[in-house]
Each structure stands twice: as structure tokens, then as C-alpha cells.
Design an enzyme around this catalytic site. Structure first.
Site, PDB file in Angstrom:
ATOM      1  N   ARG A 193       5.824 -12.824  -2.380  1.00  0.00           N
ATOM      2  CA  ARG A 193       6.538 -11.644  -2.127  1.00  0.00           C
ATOM      3  C   ARG A 193       7.976 -11.965  -2.528  1.00  0.00           C
ATOM      4  O   ARG A 193       8.367 -13.119  -2.101  1.00  0.00           O
ATOM      5  CB  ARG A 193       6.486 -11.542  -0.628  1.00  0.00           C
ATOM      6  CG  ARG A 193       7.047 -10.232  -0.050  1.00  0.00           C
ATOM      7  CD  ARG A 193       6.818  -9.002  -0.525  1.00  0.00           C
ATOM      8  NE  ARG A 193       6.712  -7.963   0.372  1.00  0.00           N
ATOM      9  CZ  ARG A 193       6.672  -6.774  -0.064  1.00  0.00           C
ATOM     10  NH1 ARG A 193       7.072  -6.430  -1.484  1.00  0.00           N
ATOM     11  NH2 ARG A 193       6.603  -5.694   0.808  1.00  0.00           N
TER      12      ARG A 193
ATOM     13  N   GLY B 149       6.187  -3.662 -14.623  1.00  0.00           N
ATOM     14  CA  GLY B 149       6.457  -4.537 -13.538  1.00  0.00           C
ATOM     15  C   GLY B 149       5.445  -5.712 -13.411  1.00  0.00           C
ATOM     16  O   GLY B 149       5.131  -6.029 -12.238  1.00  0.00           O
ATOM     17  N   VAL B 150       5.215  -6.141 -14.480  1.00  0.00           N
ATOM     18  CA  VAL B 150       4.286  -7.140 -14.656  1.00  0.00           C
ATOM     19  C   VAL B 150       4.964  -8.554 -14.151  1.00  0.00           C
ATOM     20  O   VAL B 150       4.118  -9.503 -13.283  1.00  0.00           O
ATOM     21  CB  VAL B 150       4.030  -7.575 -16.086  1.00  0.00           C
ATOM     22  CG1 VAL B 150       5.129  -8.251 -16.868  1.00  0.00           C
ATOM     23  CG2 VAL B 150       2.603  -8.377 -16.165  1.00  0.00           C
TER      24      VAL B 150
ATOM     25  N   ASP C 129       2.965  -7.669  -7.397  1.00  0.00           N
ATOM     26  CA  ASP C 129       1.634  -7.090  -7.684  1.00  0.00           C
ATOM     27  C   ASP C 129       1.432  -7.253  -9.106  1.00  0.00           C
ATOM     28  O   ASP C 129      -0.042  -7.479  -9.293  1.00  0.00           O
ATOM     29  CB  ASP C 129       1.769  -5.484  -7.482  1.00  0.00           C
ATOM     30  CG  ASP C 129       1.756  -5.266  -5.730  1.00  0.00           C
ATOM     31  OD1 ASP C 129       1.902  -6.147  -5.103  1.00  0.00           O
ATOM     32  OD2 ASP C 129       1.744  -3.954  -5.377  1.00  0.00           O
TER      33      ASP C 129
ATOM     34  N   GLU D 209       5.803   4.824   2.330  1.00  0.00           N
ATOM     35  CA  GLU D 209       7.239   5.168   2.699  1.00  0.00           C
ATOM     36  C   GLU D 209       7.072   6.759   2.354  1.00  0.00           C
ATOM     37  O   GLU D 209       8.107   7.325   3.265  1.00  0.00           O
ATOM     38  CB  GLU D 209       8.160   4.574   1.961  1.00  0.00           C
ATOM     39  CG  GLU D 209       8.307   2.947   2.131  1.00  0.00           C
ATOM     40  CD  GLU D 209       9.013   2.697   3.279  1.00  0.00           C
ATOM     41  OE1 GLU D 209      10.330   3.495   3.682  1.00  0.00           O
ATOM     42  OE2 GLU D 209       8.601   1.855   4.077  1.00  0.00           O
TER      43      GLU D 209
ATOM     44  N   TYR E 250      14.584   5.406  -1.871  1.00  0.00           N
ATOM     45  CA  TYR E 250      13.701   5.195  -2.318  1.00  0.00           C
ATOM     46  C   TYR E 250      12.403   5.979  -2.136  1.00  0.00           C
ATOM     47  O   TYR E 250      11.640   6.274  -3.036  1.00  0.00           O
ATOM     48  CB  TYR E 250      13.302   3.819  -1.743  1.00  0.00           C
ATOM     49  CG  TYR E 250      11.781   3.140  -1.934  1.00  0.00           C
ATOM     50  CD1 TYR E 250      11.720   2.492  -3.283  1.00  0.00           C
ATOM     51  CD2 TYR E 250      11.045   3.228  -1.168  1.00  0.00           C
ATOM     52  CE1 TYR E 250      10.484   2.019  -3.659  1.00  0.00           C
ATOM     53  CE2 TYR E 250       9.569   2.622  -1.570  1.00  0.00           C
ATOM     54  CZ  TYR E 250       9.261   1.906  -2.791  1.00  0.00           C
ATOM     55  OH  TYR E 250       8.270   1.526  -2.897  1.00  0.00           O
TER      56      TYR E 250
ATOM     57  N   ASP F 130      12.457  -0.732 -20.939  1.00  0.00           N
ATOM     58  CA  ASP F 130      12.978  -0.770 -19.473  1.00  0.00           C
ATOM     59  C   ASP F 130      12.669   0.545 -19.054  1.00  0.00           C
ATOM     60  O   ASP F 130      12.774   1.745 -19.905  1.00  0.00           O
ATOM     61  CB  ASP F 130      14.556  -0.869 -19.380  1.00  0.00           C
ATOM     62  CG  ASP F 130      15.436  -0.724 -18.332  1.00  0.00           C
ATOM     63  OD1 ASP F 130      15.841  -2.008 -18.252  1.00  0.00           O
ATOM     64  OD2 ASP F 130      15.344   0.025 -17.323  1.00  0.00           O
TER      65      ASP F 130
ATOM     66  N   LYS G 225      10.089   7.956  -5.019  1.00  0.00           N
ATOM     67  CA  LYS G 225       8.672   7.798  -4.998  1.00  0.00           C
ATOM     68  C   LYS G 225       7.834   9.257  -4.642  1.00  0.00           C
ATOM     69  O   LYS G 225       6.810   9.324  -5.358  1.00  0.00           O
ATOM     70  CB  LYS G 225       8.126   6.786  -4.109  1.00  0.00           C
ATOM     71  CG  LYS G 225       8.521   5.364  -4.471  1.00  0.00           C
ATOM     72  CD  LYS G 225       7.738   4.801  -5.574  1.00  0.00           C
ATOM     73  CE  LYS G 225       7.961   3.407  -5.945  1.00  0.00           C
ATOM     74  NZ  LYS G 225       6.801   2.809  -6.823  1.00  0.00           N
TER      75      LYS G 225
ATOM     76  N   THR H 109       3.479   5.000  -2.151  1.00  0.00           N
ATOM     77  CA  THR H 109       3.735   4.002  -1.196  1.00  0.00           C
ATOM     78  C   THR H 109       3.567   4.744   0.171  1.00  0.00           C
ATOM     79  O   THR H 109       4.110   5.996   0.276  1.00  0.00           O
ATOM     80  CB  THR H 109       5.394   3.438  -1.377  1.00  0.00           C
ATOM     81  OG1 THR H 109       5.695   2.968   0.003  1.00  0.00           O
ATOM     82  CG2 THR H 109       6.218   4.666  -1.740  1.00  0.00           C
TER      83      THR H 109
ATOM     84  N   ALA I 110       9.519  -0.669 -10.309  1.00  0.00           N
ATOM     85  CA  ALA I 110      10.339  -0.008  -9.465  1.00  0.00           C
ATOM     86  C   ALA I 110      11.435  -0.837  -8.942  1.00  0.00           C
ATOM     87  O   ALA I 110      11.298  -2.037  -8.901  1.00  0.00           O
ATOM     88  CB  ALA I 110       9.630   0.645  -8.321  1.00  0.00           C
TER      89      ALA I 110
END
Ligand code: NAP
Ligand code: GDD
Length: 368
Positions: free
Chosen positions: A187, A9-10, A14, A130, A152, A59, A156, A128, A83
Site C-alpha cells: 500500500r 496503473g500496473v 493493485d 467513495e 476524487y 499516460d 470516479k 470505488t 488513477a
């Protein structure tokens, strides 16, 4: 010898801040990117070409690709940030979300085992707030029960539990950071804060008429992403692996965020009406906007189940990690995002003007 970090997720919000943070600490940073028909590497473009920064194709849905990268890089630390991170999109693509956000975590853990790195590689999992979903207590801390409330969040939750399981079953150093919403000028543009700051900038500069939002009463604990990536690193520097809530402890509604963002853009709003009929009307600002509805509600942005009351208790992070949750206030966060987007929209406006008039300029020999 520099320590070696691998970030999945580079290219995300974040991932880009974390890369900068780790490079400054002297790490050799490796990032996983995936193939795309357009260039999504905008957030890390300034890092490409640096001696200690390397990118690899893989991936989260492809185990072998992850194993190959882990084997080649042999990292000391893995930050699993990749993600499908949009909650509303997870209702449209639940299976894909589960594959990447749940099974993807398992793939990373298994890749570390397959490469026999389980005794020396530390793993951070991007968990998260969430997970608290349909909240059972406010504020939420590490002991608050989970009640995930979207595909989601359910995915998670698997990620959270499989990390805990591998810690207990195999003694691996793997941890979850339960991060509350964190935002920035980087963002993604469909998350509510960025959608608001971009719209406020466009409306202030005459490029948009109205901003349509969903649930204006939803409450979030919003922090600054740049402050939060420091915690990811701190979590992996503890003697024992553990999970931490990362939050500011301060809560605001979507309406409050919009109100302040428009104010920063030079527009004062008055909110009137309720539910789907609520509107934000301009009561002060540029003459052409006075009396106009600049914010309205569209049911298109309602979710089948919505998480509406998030507020984190960062006490454990403050005492054990020595982290300061109040480094960037809500007001500073909104200000820095609006300032960034006012400049971005102005620059895009100039570019659009030049594009529109290019033929004429070429003809007149103003540009060659
Ligand atoms: P983001 O900006 O949406 O970035 C997500 C990253 O994941 C991107 O680099 C994306 O790559 C990558 N990705 C998605 N699917 C992938 C796949 N199949 N294979 C490889 N890479 C894939 O998210 P963020 O805000 O930086 O958040 C980072 C992580 O923290 C996510 O796991 C998110 O769920 C979690 N989190 C975020 C927050 C928050 O408020 N920001 C709070 C709690 C937890 P592309 O650029 O190619 O799409
Ligand atoms: N995106 C969006 N767009 N959200 C809206 C809108 C809109 O037009 N109008 C109201 N909202 C409300 C949503 O219903 C939600 O209650 C709240 O604003 C925040 O939505 P998002 O900004 O999309 O973020 P999120 O809280 O759902 O998810 C983010 O934070 C999580 C941590 O709590 C993401 O970054 C997740 O990946 C992360 O885990």
C-alpha cells in the site's frame, strides 16, 4: 494462445498483484507506465524480464498514447486501474484528478472503439466505495444511492456512469468493480493503514517519536488487496457485464487499526481525550516508551469533507462470483502489514547504520 490483458496503473498496489495473478493464469500481461524522474517500478521489479510481461509508456491524460498502446497490444481484457487515487490530494489537485480519474476512463473506452475492438475486448473499471461518500445507508450495496464527497469521488462517479453508458449505448462488455478499501504490505505510504504500520514499526525500533493522524473515528471496511484482484478477473469472466460491490462486510475505525497495529509491534496504547485533543499513550511495551504519547491528532490530516462510515455488503459478489469475502480477516491483514514493516524498518536501519559509518569503515579497511 494465451489471453492478452492490458493493465493501466500496473505500478500501483493493485496493478502489481493483478499482474502476478494474471501471469499465473497464463495470460500475456501488458502494463502502462509513465515516465518519472525516479524509479517507481519497485512493486513490479520482480516481474520485469518475464517472457509474458511487457511494459509500454503512456499516460491517462494523453489520448493518442492510450490509442497507440491499445492498437499495438490488441487486448482481450483491459483493467483500468490508473488513477490519482489519494482522496486528500484530490482537494489540492482537483482538475488533474478529474482529467485522469474521469476523462481518463473515457479515453480508454474510446481507444477500444477507435481500434475496433469493442466487440471482443472486455473492460474492468476500478470504481470505488467513495461513491457512497456522505452515506445514505449502511451497509452499502449495488443499489445504495451515491453521494460523492470529494473531487476524487466526483471524478470516479463520472467513470462509473460513462462505463454504464458505453455498455448500454454500444453493447460493450465493460464493468465497474465498486471496491471498498483494500490494503497490503504494498500500500502507498500516505494511506492511513500503511502510514500506521510503518510508524508503529519505526516507533518500536526507536526511529520515530510520534504518529500524527487526522480523523481517528472514521470507519472503513478494510480487506486484503491480494484477495480483491481475483474479483477484478472474476467480474470479467461473467456471461453478462455487470457491476459488483467488493467488500468484507466488517467495519473498523482508524483508532482500532492503530491500536491493533501498535499491539502487533509490541506496544499497548490507551486512547484518551477527544477530537483534536485525543492521544494514544503507551501503557505497556518497551520501558523507554511507557507514558509517552505515541499517537496524536493533527488537523493537517483533516479533509474539507470526509467519508466516515463505509461498510460494504458483498452478498452479490459472494453468490454470483463465488468469491469469499472473509479469506483474510482484519486481524490477519494488520498482522501481515506490521510484520512486513517491522522487517523493512529493521533492514533500513541496518543500511542507514552502514551508510553513516561507511567513511569510518573504509578508513579502517573494514570494507573496501
Ligand atoms: P495506487 O497504488 O495509487 O496506483 C495508482 C496507479 O495509477 C499507479 O500505477 C500510478 O502510476 C497510475 N497512474 C496515476 N496517474 C496516472 C497517469 N496520469 N497515467 C498513467 N498512470 C497513472 O492505487 P491502487 O490502490 O492500486 O488502486 C488502483 C485503482 O483502484 C485506482 O483507480 C483507485 O482509485 C481504485 N481503488 C482503490 C481502492 C483501494 O482501497 N486501494 C479502492 C477502490 C478503488 P505511478 O506509479 O507512476 O504513480
Ligand atoms: N491518508 C490518511 N492519513 N487518512 C487519515 C489519516 C491520515 O493521517 N488520519 C485519519 N485518516 C482517515 C481519512 O480521513 C479517511 O477517513 C480514512 O482515514 C481513510 O483514509 P485513506 O487511507 O487515505 O483512504 P480513503 O478511504 O480516503 O481512500 C482509499 O480508499 C478508497 C476506497 O474507499 C483510496 O485507496 C481510494 O483510492 C479508494 O477509492
Amino acid at each position: 494462445m494465451s489471453r492478452v490483458a492490458l493493465i493501466t496503473g500496473v505500478t500501483g498496489q493493485d496493478g502489481s498483484f493483478l499482474s502476478e495473478f494474471l501471469l499465473e493464469k497464463g495470460y500475456e500481461v501488458h502494463g502502462i507506465i509513465r515516465r518519472s524522474s525516479v524509479d517507481f517500478r519497485e512493486r513490479i521489479a520482480h516481474l520485469e524480464g518475464k517472457a509474458n510481461f511487457h511494459l509500454h509508456y503512456a499516460d491517462m491524460g494523453d489520448s493518442m498514447s492510450i490509442v497507440k498502446v491499445v492498437d499495438r497490444v490488441r487486448p482481450d481484457e483491459i483493467y483500468n486501474l490508473a488513477a490519482q487515487s489519494h482522496v486528500q490530494v484530490s482537494f489540492d489537485s482537483p482538475e488533474y484528478t478529474a482529467n485522469v480519474d474521469a476523462t481518463g476512463v473515457l479515453r480508454v473506452l474510446e481507444a477500444v472503439r477507435a481500434c475496433h475492438l469493442e466487440d471482443r475486448c472486455r473492460i474492468y473499471q476500478a470504481s470505488t466505495s467513495e461513491l457512497y461518500g456522505k452515506v445514505e445507508a449502511v451497509p452499502q450495496n449495488e443499489d445504495t444511492p451515491f453521494h460523492p464527497y470529494s473531487p476524487y469521488a466526483v471524478a470516479k462517479l463520472y467513470g462509473y456512469w460513462i462505463v454504464k453508458e458505453y455498455r448500454e449505448a454500444y453493447g460493450m462488455y465493460c464493468c465497474s468493480g465498486i471496491l471498498f478499501n483494500h490494503e497490503s504490505e504494498r500500500r502507498g505510504e500516505t494511506f492511513v493503514t500503511r502510514k500506521i504500520t510503518l510508524a508503529a514499526a519505526r516507533i518500536a525500533q526507536g526511529l520515530q517519536d510520534c504518529l500524527y493522524l487526522g480523523n481517528l473515528s472514521s470507519l472503513r471496511d478494510w480487506g486484503y488487496a491480494k484477495d480483491y484482484v481475483e474479483c477484478m478477473w472474476l467480474i470479467l469472466q461473467q456471461e453478462q457485464p455487470d457491476d459488483f460491490v467488493i467488500a468484507t462486510g466488517v467495519q473498523h475505525s482508524v483508532r482500532e487499526f492503530a491500536d491493533l497495529a501498535f499491539r502487533e509491534a509490541g506496544i499497548e496504547l490507551r486512547f484518551e481525550g477527544e477530537g483534536a485533543d485525543e492521544k494514544g499513550v503507551c501503557v505497556n511495551g518497551p520501558e523507554r516508551l511507557i507514558g509517552k504519547t505515541l499517537v496524536a491528532v493533527s488537523k493537517d490530516f483533516y479533509r474539507p469533507t470526509d467519508v466516515v462510515n463505509l461498510c460494504g455488503d458483498p452478498s452479490k459478489a459472494r453468490t454470483q462470483l463465488g468469491w469469499n469475502p472473509s479469506k483474510t480477516s482484519f486481524e490477519q491483514l494488520v498482522k501481515l502489514m506490521v510484520e512486513h514493516d517491522m522487517a523493512k524498518v529493521a533492514a533500513e536501519g541496518v543500511a542507514a547504520h552502514v551508510r553513516t559509518n561507511l567513511a569510518e569503515y573504509l578508513e579502517k579497511g573494514i570494507v573496501k
